[in-house]
Design a protein around this motif. Structure first.
Motif, PDB file in Angstrom:
ATOM      1  N   GLY A   1       0.793  -1.223   0.000  1.00  0.00           N
ATOM      2  CA  GLY A   1       0.000   0.000   0.000  1.00  0.00           C
ATOM      3  C   GLY A   1       0.821   1.266   0.000  1.00  0.00           C
ATOM      4  N   GLY A   2       2.145   1.133  -0.032  1.00  0.00           N
ATOM      5  CA  GLY A   2       3.016   2.305   0.023  1.00  0.00           C
ATOM      6  C   GLY A   2       3.080   3.028  -1.304  1.00  0.00           C
ATOM      7  N   GLU A   3       2.950   4.348  -1.269  1.00  0.00           N
ATOM      8  CA  GLU A   3       3.085   5.177  -2.453  1.00  0.00           C
ATOM      9  C   GLU A   3       4.451   5.854  -2.436  1.00  0.00           C
ATOM     10  OE1 GLU A   3      -0.396   7.666  -2.235  1.00  0.00           O
ATOM     11  OE2 GLU A   3      -1.680   6.087  -3.042  1.00  0.00           O
ATOM     12  N   HIS A   4       4.661   6.798  -3.361  1.00  0.00           N
ATOM     13  CA  HIS A   4       5.998   7.371  -3.485  1.00  0.00           C
ATOM     14  C   HIS A   4       6.440   8.060  -2.190  1.00  0.00           C
ATOM     15  CE1 HIS A   4       9.577   8.554  -5.587  1.00  0.00           C
ATOM     16  NE2 HIS A   4       9.361   9.833  -5.336  1.00  0.00           N
ATOM     17  N   SER A   5       5.556   8.831  -1.598  1.00  0.00           N
ATOM     18  CA  SER A   5       5.888   9.526  -0.347  1.00  0.00           C
ATOM     19  C   SER A   5       5.221   8.826   0.833  1.00  0.00           C
ATOM     20  CB  SER A   5       5.465  10.995  -0.427  1.00  0.00           C
ATOM     21  OG  SER A   5       6.211  11.678  -1.411  1.00  0.00           O
ATOM     22  N   MET A   6       5.421   7.528   0.915  1.00  0.00           N
ATOM     23  CA  MET A   6       4.738   6.736   1.941  1.00  0.00           C
ATOM     24  C   MET A   6       5.145   7.124   3.355  1.00  0.00           C
ATOM     25  SD  MET A   6       6.629   3.132   1.081  1.00  0.00           S
ATOM     26  CE  MET A   6       8.413   2.944   1.147  1.00  0.00           C
ATOM     27  N   HIS A   7       6.308   7.756   3.513  1.00  0.00           N
ATOM     28  CA  HIS A   7       6.738   8.185   4.835  1.00  0.00           C
ATOM     29  C   HIS A   7       5.937   9.383   5.344  1.00  0.00           C
ATOM     30  CE1 HIS A   7       8.856  10.425   1.776  1.00  0.00           C
ATOM     31  NE2 HIS A   7       9.155  11.366   2.650  1.00  0.00           N
ATOM     32  N   GLU A   8       5.151  10.009   4.472  1.00  0.00           N
ATOM     33  CA  GLU A   8       4.301  11.131   4.872  1.00  0.00           C
ATOM     34  C   GLU A   8       2.866  10.704   5.137  1.00  0.00           C
ATOM     35  OE1 GLU A   8       4.390  13.987   1.755  1.00  0.00           O
ATOM     36  OE2 GLU A   8       6.265  14.900   2.396  1.00  0.00           O
ATOM     37  N   SER A   9       2.515   9.488   4.768  1.00  0.00           N
ATOM     38  CA  SER A   9       1.116   9.068   4.748  1.00  0.00           C
ATOM     39  C   SER A   9       0.800   8.180   5.950  1.00  0.00           C
ATOM     40  CB  SER A   9       0.845   8.305   3.450  1.00  0.00           C
ATOM     41  OG  SER A   9       1.537   7.068   3.465  1.00  0.00           O
ATOM     42  N   THR A  10      -0.233   7.383   5.805  1.00  0.00           N
ATOM     43  CA  THR A  10      -0.609   6.448   6.868  1.00  0.00           C
ATOM     44  C   THR A  10       0.467   5.399   7.098  1.00  0.00           C
ATOM     45  OG1 THR A  10      -1.795   5.141   5.207  1.00  0.00           O
ATOM     46  CG2 THR A  10      -3.083   6.735   6.492  1.00  0.00           C
ATOM     47  N   HIS A  11       1.493   5.360   6.237  1.00  0.00           N
ATOM     48  CA  HIS A  11       2.582   4.406   6.407  1.00  0.00           C
ATOM     49  C   HIS A  11       3.759   4.994   7.187  1.00  0.00           C
ATOM     50  CE1 HIS A  11       0.291   2.687   3.051  1.00  0.00           C
ATOM     51  NE2 HIS A  11       0.755   1.534   3.453  1.00  0.00           N
ATOM     52  N   ALA A  12       3.614   6.209   7.703  1.00  0.00           N
ATOM     53  CA  ALA A  12       4.725   6.836   8.426  1.00  0.00           C
ATOM     54  C   ALA A  12       5.172   5.980   9.603  1.00  0.00           C
ATOM     55  CB  ALA A  12       4.334   8.228   8.896  1.00  0.00           C
ATOM     56  N   ALA A  13       4.219   5.445  10.357  1.00  0.00           N
ATOM     57  CA  ALA A  13       4.579   4.635  11.526  1.00  0.00           C
ATOM     58  C   ALA A  13       5.297   3.357  11.094  1.00  0.00           C
ATOM     59  CB  ALA A  13       3.325   4.297  12.338  1.00  0.00           C
ATOM     60  N   GLU A  14       4.844   2.749   9.999  1.00  0.00           N
ATOM     61  CA  GLU A  14       5.500   1.528   9.515  1.00  0.00           C
ATOM     62  C   GLU A  14       6.918   1.830   9.045  1.00  0.00           C
ATOM     63  OE1 GLU A  14       4.798  -2.102   6.289  1.00  0.00           O
ATOM     64  OE2 GLU A  14       3.323  -0.490   6.476  1.00  0.00           O
ATOM     65  N   VAL A  15       7.081   2.945   8.327  1.00  0.00           N
ATOM     66  CA  VAL A  15       8.415   3.332   7.874  1.00  0.00           C
ATOM     67  C   VAL A  15       9.321   3.610   9.058  1.00  0.00           C
ATOM     68  CG1 VAL A  15       9.722   5.139   6.675  1.00  0.00           C
ATOM     69  CG2 VAL A  15       7.650   4.191   5.629  1.00  0.00           C
ATOM     70  N   ALA A  16       8.802   4.319  10.062  1.00  0.00           N
ATOM     71  CA  ALA A  16       9.610   4.634  11.244  1.00  0.00           C
ATOM     72  C   ALA A  16      10.057   3.370  11.955  1.00  0.00           C
ATOM     73  CB  ALA A  16       8.824   5.531  12.195  1.00  0.00           C
ATOM     74  N   GLU A  17       9.161   2.396  12.089  1.00  0.00           N
ATOM     75  CA  GLU A  17       9.517   1.160  12.787  1.00  0.00           C
ATOM     76  C   GLU A  17      10.494   0.315  11.977  1.00  0.00           C
ATOM     77  OE1 GLU A  17       9.088   0.319  15.953  1.00  0.00           O
ATOM     78  OE2 GLU A  17       8.369   2.385  15.998  1.00  0.00           O
ATOM     79  N   LEU A  18      10.354   0.329  10.653  1.00  0.00           N
ATOM     80  CA  LEU A  18      11.328  -0.382   9.823  1.00  0.00           C
ATOM     81  C   LEU A  18      12.708   0.234   9.972  1.00  0.00           C
ATOM     82  CD1 LEU A  18       9.158  -0.897   6.618  1.00  0.00           C
ATOM     83  CD2 LEU A  18      10.186  -2.730   7.983  1.00  0.00           C
ATOM     84  N   ILE A  19      12.761   1.559  10.003  1.00  0.00           N
ATOM     85  CA  ILE A  19      14.050   2.234  10.208  1.00  0.00           C
ATOM     86  C   ILE A  19      14.600   1.903  11.581  1.00  0.00           C
ATOM     87  CG2 ILE A  19      15.176   4.475  10.476  1.00  0.00           C
ATOM     88  CD1 ILE A  19      13.165   5.563   8.386  1.00  0.00           C
ATOM     89  N   ALA A  20      13.767   2.011  12.613  1.00  0.00           N
ATOM     90  CA  ALA A  20      14.224   1.756  13.976  1.00  0.00           C
ATOM     91  C   ALA A  20      14.738   0.331  14.146  1.00  0.00           C
ATOM     92  CB  ALA A  20      13.106   2.037  14.976  1.00  0.00           C
ATOM     93  N   GLY A  21      14.018  -0.640  13.607  1.00  0.00           N
ATOM     94  CA  GLY A  21      14.447  -2.020  13.726  1.00  0.00           C
ATOM     95  C   GLY A  21      15.747  -2.287  12.999  1.00  0.00           C
ATOM     96  N   PHE A  22      15.879  -1.699  11.835  1.00  0.00           N
ATOM     97  CA  PHE A  22      17.112  -1.871  11.052  1.00  0.00           C
ATOM     98  C   PHE A  22      18.284  -1.237  11.776  1.00  0.00           C
ATOM     99  CE2 PHE A  22      19.985  -0.139   7.762  1.00  0.00           C
ATOM    100  CZ  PHE A  22      20.415  -1.332   7.201  1.00  0.00           C
ATOM    101  N   VAL A  23      18.097  -0.025  12.298  1.00  0.00           N
ATOM    102  CA  VAL A  23      19.181   0.657  13.015  1.00  0.00           C
ATOM    103  C   VAL A  23      19.579  -0.148  14.248  1.00  0.00           C
ATOM    104  CG1 VAL A  23      19.804   2.734  14.288  1.00  0.00           C
ATOM    105  CG2 VAL A  23      18.568   2.923  12.121  1.00  0.00           C
ATOM    106  N   ALA A  24      18.598  -0.674  14.974  1.00  0.00           N
ATOM    107  CA  ALA A  24      18.910  -1.458  16.176  1.00  0.00           C
ATOM    108  C   ALA A  24      19.714  -2.699  15.844  1.00  0.00           C
ATOM    109  CB  ALA A  24      17.591  -1.848  16.874  1.00  0.00           C
ATOM    110  N   ALA A  25      19.485  -3.257  14.666  1.00  0.00           N
ATOM    111  CA  ALA A  25      20.194  -4.467  14.264  1.00  0.00           C
ATOM    112  C   ALA A  25      21.625  -4.173  13.785  1.00  0.00           C
ATOM    113  CB  ALA A  25      19.424  -5.181  13.166  1.00  0.00           C
ATOM    114  N   HIS A  26      21.918  -2.878  13.561  1.00  0.00           N
ATOM    115  CA  HIS A  26      23.246  -2.528  13.035  1.00  0.00           C
ATOM    116  C   HIS A  26      23.916  -1.494  13.910  1.00  0.00           C
ATOM    117  CE1 HIS A  26      21.215  -4.351   9.560  1.00  0.00           C
ATOM    118  NE2 HIS A  26      22.430  -4.719   9.196  1.00  0.00           N
TER     119      HIS A  26
END
Length: 222
Positions: free
Chosen positions: A197-222
């Motif tokens: 369901g992600g569009e080009h600016s998905m980090h601005e939309s209802t997917h912001a929380a999902e994008v933030a958690e994907l970033i957070a999880g990736f950063v925690a793993a590295h």
């Protein structure tokens, strides 16, 4: 520091955000708000965008000059950061890693690509960018940031050892998912996640929380 920079949050490692063509640091507001309790979060307005200066000299609006500006922001942090970029910002993040090995801790790129090795395709991209300059909502000279003069990212993908998370929205243009697959295949440590369901600016939309958690999880793993 000639660029406008937004800073917030506490915690390590810091995360530095790069926006796309015609956008600004504001594109990351919601994602930064979701991460600021865990990380220092920093967002840059590229030259000619947002609250950054708008010089007339077109020579200022090159990829390499933009990378120098990013270097200044990173140098102020005092520790290696994670570089996150959307669209043009994602390309700049890849170019930074390609030309400055080991300078950042990790990369996250959203709906972006590595450019073009083929000269004709690169020139077609540049011509399209110039043709659509009026649509970006920024001064004409700022659109030069979107132009590509070489294939340095494509040429060095196999050497970019920086851990990289590649995010693509499945409702964005299909070439971004294809580019993500290419990055995952060619880079030594890249992982593609396609956001349903992600569009080009998905980090601005209802997917912001999902994008933030994907970033957070990736950063925690590295």
């Amino acid at each position: 520091m000639r660029l406008h920079v937004v800073r917030d949050g506490v915690g390590s490692p810091p995360i530095v955000f790069l926006h796309g063509m015609g956008s600004s640091s504001a594109t990351w507001t919601e994602v930064m708000a979701l991460l600021r309790d865990r990380h220092r979060v920093v967002a840059i307005d590229l030259l000619g965008h947002g609250a950054s200066p708008v010089p007339d000299d077109r020579a200022e609006y090159t990829r390499d000059r933009a990378l120098d500006d990013i270097d200044q922001v990173l140098a102020e942090l005092g520790e290696p950061a994670v570089l996150v970029g959307h669209s043009l910002g994602g390309y700049l993040a890849l170019a930074h890693a390609a030309t400055r090995p080991g300078a950042v801790r990790a990369l996250v790129v959203l709906n972006t690509g590595p450019g073009f090795r083929d000269t004709d395709k690169r020139e077609a991209w540049n011509a399209m960018s110039r043709r659509n300059a009026h649509r970006f909502g920024v001064p004409e000279q700022a659109v030069d940031l979107n132009l590509q003069a070489d294939s340095v990212v494509m040429d060095r993908l196999a050497d970019i050892a920086t851990p990289t998370l590649v995010l693509a929205g499945d409702l964005d243009r299909p070439e971004y998912t294809s580019s993500g697959q290419y990055l995952e295949r060619k880079m030594p440590d890249a992982t593609l996640v396609v956001v349903a369901g992600g569009e080009h600016s998905m980090h601005e939309s209802t997917h912001a929380a999902e994008v933030a958690e994907l970033i957070a999880g990736f950063v925690a793993a590295h």
